[in-house]
Design a protein around this motif. Sequence first.
Motif, mmCIF file in Angstrom:
data_model
loop_
_atom_site.group_PDB
_atom_site.id
_atom_site.type_symbol
_atom_site.label_atom_id
_atom_site.label_comp_id
_atom_site.label_asym_id
_atom_site.label_seq_id
_atom_site.Cartn_x
_atom_site.Cartn_y
_atom_site.Cartn_z
ATOM 1 N N ASN A 87 48.317 25.451 47.765
ATOM 2 C CA ASN A 87 49.056 26.889 47.781
ATOM 3 C C ASN A 87 48.628 27.790 47.158
ATOM 4 O OD1 ASN A 87 50.607 26.038 46.319
ATOM 5 N ND2 ASN A 87 52.476 26.541 46.606
ATOM 6 N N SER A 88 47.721 27.275 46.286
ATOM 7 C CA SER A 88 47.215 28.003 44.839
ATOM 8 C C SER A 88 46.081 28.744 44.819
ATOM 9 C CB SER A 88 48.020 28.645 43.487
ATOM 10 O OG SER A 88 47.938 26.961 42.798
ATOM 11 N N SER A 89 45.147 27.571 46.053
ATOM 12 C CA SER A 89 43.835 27.787 45.921
ATOM 13 C C SER A 89 43.037 28.656 46.678
ATOM 14 C CB SER A 89 43.416 25.719 45.956
ATOM 15 O OG SER A 89 42.086 25.989 45.974
ATOM 16 N N ILE A 90 42.540 29.851 46.391
ATOM 17 C CA ILE A 90 42.234 30.377 47.329
ATOM 18 C C ILE A 90 40.724 30.216 46.810
ATOM 19 C CG2 ILE A 90 44.077 32.257 47.210
ATOM 20 C CD1 ILE A 90 42.795 33.785 45.631
ATOM 21 N N PRO A 91 40.347 31.058 47.942
ATOM 22 C CA PRO A 91 38.106 31.178 47.987
ATOM 23 C C PRO A 91 38.346 31.234 46.976
ATOM 24 C CG PRO A 91 39.315 30.809 50.217
ATOM 25 C CD PRO A 91 40.196 31.075 49.281
ATOM 26 N N SER A 92 37.227 31.647 46.494
ATOM 27 C CA SER A 92 36.180 32.339 45.269
ATOM 28 C C SER A 92 35.668 33.741 45.912
ATOM 29 C CB SER A 92 34.867 32.123 44.340
ATOM 30 O OG SER A 92 35.890 31.086 43.541
ATOM 31 N N VAL A 93 35.958 34.990 45.276
ATOM 32 C CA VAL A 93 35.313 36.196 45.946
ATOM 33 C C VAL A 93 35.199 37.169 44.950
ATOM 34 C CG1 VAL A 93 36.133 38.359 47.662
ATOM 35 C CG2 VAL A 93 37.507 36.350 47.979
ATOM 36 N N LEU A 94 33.584 37.719 45.316
ATOM 37 C CA LEU A 94 33.012 38.961 44.482
ATOM 38 C C LEU A 94 33.922 39.553 44.050
ATOM 39 C CD1 LEU A 94 30.690 37.933 42.419
ATOM 40 C CD2 LEU A 94 29.845 39.417 44.071
ATOM 41 N N GLY A 95 33.850 40.473 42.642
ATOM 42 C CA GLY A 95 35.010 41.012 42.146
ATOM 43 C C GLY A 95 36.518 41.201 42.542
ATOM 44 N N GLU A 96 36.931 39.914 43.062
ATOM 45 C CA GLU A 96 38.157 39.610 43.490
ATOM 46 C C GLU A 96 38.436 38.768 42.050
ATOM 47 O OE1 GLU A 96 39.614 39.598 47.036
ATOM 48 O OE2 GLU A 96 38.811 41.026 47.935
ATOM 49 N N ASN A 97 38.418 37.705 42.339
ATOM 50 C CA ASN A 97 38.672 36.547 41.565
ATOM 51 C C ASN A 97 37.546 36.028 41.106
ATOM 52 O OD1 ASN A 97 37.941 35.272 43.604
ATOM 53 N ND2 ASN A 97 39.721 33.556 43.971
ATOM 54 N N LEU A 98 36.285 36.298 40.544
ATOM 55 C CA LEU A 98 34.982 35.669 40.789
ATOM 56 C C LEU A 98 34.296 37.356 39.741
ATOM 57 C CD1 LEU A 98 33.238 34.089 40.446
ATOM 58 C CD2 LEU A 98 32.324 34.121 42.504
ATOM 59 N N SER A 99 33.793 36.858 38.742
ATOM 60 C CA SER A 99 32.675 38.248 37.909
ATOM 61 C C SER A 99 31.017 37.201 37.698
ATOM 62 C CB SER A 99 33.288 38.956 37.103
ATOM 63 O OG SER A 99 31.890 39.577 36.067
ATOM 64 N N VAL A 100 30.271 37.542 38.421
ATOM 65 C CA VAL A 100 29.346 36.849 37.746
ATOM 66 C C VAL A 100 27.836 38.220 37.334
ATOM 67 C CG1 VAL A 100 26.658 35.836 39.262
ATOM 68 C CG2 VAL A 100 28.986 34.914 40.104
ATOM 69 N N ILE A 101 27.337 37.222 36.163
ATOM 70 C CA ILE A 101 26.564 38.351 35.738
ATOM 71 C C ILE A 101 25.235 37.358 36.374
ATOM 72 C CG2 ILE A 101 25.536 39.108 33.094
ATOM 73 C CD1 ILE A 101 28.394 40.058 34.164
#
Length: 318
Positions: free
Chosen positions: A32-46
């Motif tokens: 219930n706490s595992s959510i998809p990775s979304v760039l700019g929300e819960n994911l930052s990629v450099i």
Amino acid sequence: MSEVERALLELLNGHPPSTPLTRYDICRKPPNSSIPSVLGENLSVIVAAVVFNKSGQVVLIQEAKKRCRGLWYYPAGRLEPNETLVEGAKREFEEETGLTFEPTSLVHVESHLLAGYWMRFTFTGYLTGGELKTPEKADKESIQAGWFSMEQLRSYPHCHIKLRAPDFLPIVEKTITQNSQMPNGRHPPLLPKLHPHHFMCMRIVLVKVINNEFQVLLNMEDTPHFPTVKDAWQADDSLHILSMDAFKTKNYMGPKHILSVEHAGYKTADGICLSIMTDVQTNRELANSSYVWHTVTHPEVRQLIAQRLELGMGIPCP
């Protein structure tokens, strides 16, 4: 050659399975706490680049951002939505330096868990065109770009330029070392595969070497496969979780290397999957019937495993 060894050979050559992951063997988070990775929300990629000219100088940029204006750094910036890692690296490089380049391999991967997942992928490659940015063409991306010798950078902090941070200097040195080695003495070129993933995850190739016998750990649920960890971002953490699931106790591991990187950049699939490889340093008994050790017999696969386990023959895991 068995199906397992064929899949392992593909991975050792940087080619992960093309079939999407539909299940994971281990989940770091409750469902219930595992959510998809979304760039700019819960994911930052450099995405970043280490690129040299024919004189062996590396290109740096002078930052234009308010908090670090005037300081020098290597070309790097945030991945944008619907962008692949290679596309992002090429775009950032051109915006900040005025030059264009073609990535040939990843050289470094980092990850942290801050407000969400944070990862930095550094590429190397060769110049293809453009003009070096001058102060007359300064914009919000950078003030200018310049070529610097390693003698200048190795004298930091006593060199004449001020760096935003020196954290990229070991990556530059590592790239030089890799470029100077013969092809059979370094890891093969590695570029991301365009496979979509909704979550951050790791595929783990865990090797056991006893009396010159090579074994790999398999999960036997559904069809035999290399164990996968959902919501994974860091190798040591994922390997600890796998050890507790398969052996019910801690294991000691050798150097950890990246075999493949998967990321598609689609709007609904920002997740990243790293396939990693390491060898177990302790001979623990398996304590979970879902796992088995598979003995590798094919000479080519055995040879590649031995090569990849050598220090310096892979991109270290974050």
